[in-house]
Design a protein around this motif. Structure first.
Motif, PDB file in Angstrom:
ATOM      1  N   PHE A 137      -6.502   1.722   9.751  1.00  0.00           N
ATOM      2  CA  PHE A 137      -7.743   1.783  10.522  1.00  0.00           C
ATOM      3  C   PHE A 137      -8.987   1.518   9.689  1.00  0.00           C
ATOM      4  CE2 PHE A 137      -4.840   4.204  13.244  1.00  0.00           C
ATOM      5  CZ  PHE A 137      -4.993   3.454  14.387  1.00  0.00           C
ATOM      6  N   SER A 138      -8.816   0.940   8.509  1.00  0.00           N
ATOM      7  CA  SER A 138      -9.985   0.585   7.712  1.00  0.00           C
ATOM      8  C   SER A 138     -10.717  -0.563   8.400  1.00  0.00           C
ATOM      9  CB  SER A 138      -9.571   0.202   6.298  1.00  0.00           C
ATOM     10  OG  SER A 138      -8.812  -0.978   6.316  1.00  0.00           O
ATOM     11  N   PRO A 139     -12.036  -0.562   8.337  1.00  0.00           N
ATOM     12  CA  PRO A 139     -12.807  -1.598   9.059  1.00  0.00           C
ATOM     13  C   PRO A 139     -12.468  -3.027   8.623  1.00  0.00           C
ATOM     14  CG  PRO A 139     -14.239   0.177   8.366  1.00  0.00           C
ATOM     15  CD  PRO A 139     -12.906   0.443   7.751  1.00  0.00           C
ATOM     16  N   ILE A 140     -12.221  -3.230   7.351  1.00  0.00           N
ATOM     17  CA  ILE A 140     -11.930  -4.582   6.879  1.00  0.00           C
ATOM     18  C   ILE A 140     -10.614  -5.083   7.455  1.00  0.00           C
ATOM     19  CG2 ILE A 140     -11.439  -5.958   4.820  1.00  0.00           C
ATOM     20  CD1 ILE A 140     -14.361  -5.152   5.136  1.00  0.00           C
ATOM     21  N   LEU A 141      -9.611  -4.242   7.466  1.00  0.00           N
ATOM     22  CA  LEU A 141      -8.313  -4.666   7.996  1.00  0.00           C
ATOM     23  C   LEU A 141      -8.391  -4.913   9.500  1.00  0.00           C
ATOM     24  CD1 LEU A 141      -5.463  -5.255   6.970  1.00  0.00           C
ATOM     25  CD2 LEU A 141      -4.826  -2.971   7.663  1.00  0.00           C
ATOM     26  N   SER A 175       0.835  -1.201   0.000  1.00  0.00           N
ATOM     27  CA  SER A 175       0.000   0.000   0.000  1.00  0.00           C
ATOM     28  C   SER A 175       0.869   1.250   0.000  1.00  0.00           C
ATOM     29  CB  SER A 175      -0.921   0.017   1.224  1.00  0.00           C
ATOM     30  OG  SER A 175      -1.756  -1.100   1.225  1.00  0.00           O
ATOM     31  N   LEU A 185      -5.155   5.697   7.208  1.00  0.00           N
ATOM     32  CA  LEU A 185      -6.508   5.304   6.803  1.00  0.00           C
ATOM     33  C   LEU A 185      -6.570   3.815   6.455  1.00  0.00           C
ATOM     34  CD1 LEU A 185      -7.716   8.310   4.626  1.00  0.00           C
ATOM     35  CD2 LEU A 185      -8.407   7.698   6.940  1.00  0.00           C
ATOM     36  N   THR A 186      -5.528   3.298   5.842  1.00  0.00           N
ATOM     37  CA  THR A 186      -5.492   1.876   5.503  1.00  0.00           C
ATOM     38  C   THR A 186      -5.435   1.020   6.760  1.00  0.00           C
ATOM     39  OG1 THR A 186      -4.343   2.398   3.442  1.00  0.00           O
ATOM     40  CG2 THR A 186      -4.249   0.121   4.191  1.00  0.00           C
ATOM     41  N   TYR A 200       0.873   4.184  -2.776  1.00  0.00           N
ATOM     42  CA  TYR A 200       0.652   5.593  -2.438  1.00  0.00           C
ATOM     43  C   TYR A 200       1.804   6.465  -2.915  1.00  0.00           C
ATOM     44  CZ  TYR A 200      -3.004   3.716   0.566  1.00  0.00           C
ATOM     45  OH  TYR A 200      -4.103   3.064   1.042  1.00  0.00           O
ATOM     46  N   SER A 221      -2.601   8.353   4.160  1.00  0.00           N
ATOM     47  CA  SER A 221      -3.214   7.208   3.476  1.00  0.00           C
ATOM     48  C   SER A 221      -2.906   5.897   4.193  1.00  0.00           C
ATOM     49  CB  SER A 221      -2.727   7.142   2.033  1.00  0.00           C
ATOM     50  OG  SER A 221      -3.106   8.297   1.335  1.00  0.00           O
TER      51      SER A 221
END
Length: 138
Positions: free
Chosen positions: A125-129, A98, A122-123, A102, A119
């Motif tokens: 703390f993304s819900p899927i991760l 990632s 955000l990656t 970026y 970025s």
């Protein structure tokens, strides 16, 4: 010079993922026991053609990936920290890829570092991760 920076970024990401894995340890869930561990066990014990759907439709997933989970838990059972560090490697690789994407996306030099860091946050703390970063995925 760039290879040195990439290696340092990867080490930092690996260190952060390893610390998060150790701090986030919990007991294995039904999902993990029913097909991730079982499919690996069945692969090595010739049970794939004998047991009929013990892990529901997941019994028919390719067992080779689950075989890696089974082997690591079998041989690293007494070393949970090493097990967690080893399996946090996949998140480190994901975050490093990632990071490289970026870097390629953001071209403006004045804001590049800030946007790449933002970025990555955000990656992370993304819900899927966050949902994947549990013992279910270990």
């Amino acid at each position: 010079m760039e290879k040195n920076i990439n290696f340092k970024v990867f080490l930092v990401l690996f260190f952060l993922c390893g610390i998060a894995a150790i701090l986030h340890i919990k007991a294995p869930s039904w999902d993990w026991n029913s097909y991730r561990y079982y499919n690996g066990w069945a692969f090595f014990n010739n049970r794939l053609d004998i047991d009929i759907m013990p892990a529901l439709f997941r019994s028919y997933f390719n067992p080779l990936i689950d075989a890696l989970f089974y082997l690591t838990i079998k041989y690293l059972n007494n070393y949970p920290v090493i097990f967690l560090l080893l399996h946090s490697l996949k998140f480190s690789v994901f975050l490093f890829l990632s990071y490289k994407i970026y870097l390629h996306i953001y071209k403006k030099k004045s804001t590049k570092v800030a946007l790449v860091i933002y970025s990555l946050i955000l990656t992370i703390f993304s819900p899927i991760l966050i949902l994947e970063f549990s013992f279910d995925s270990q």
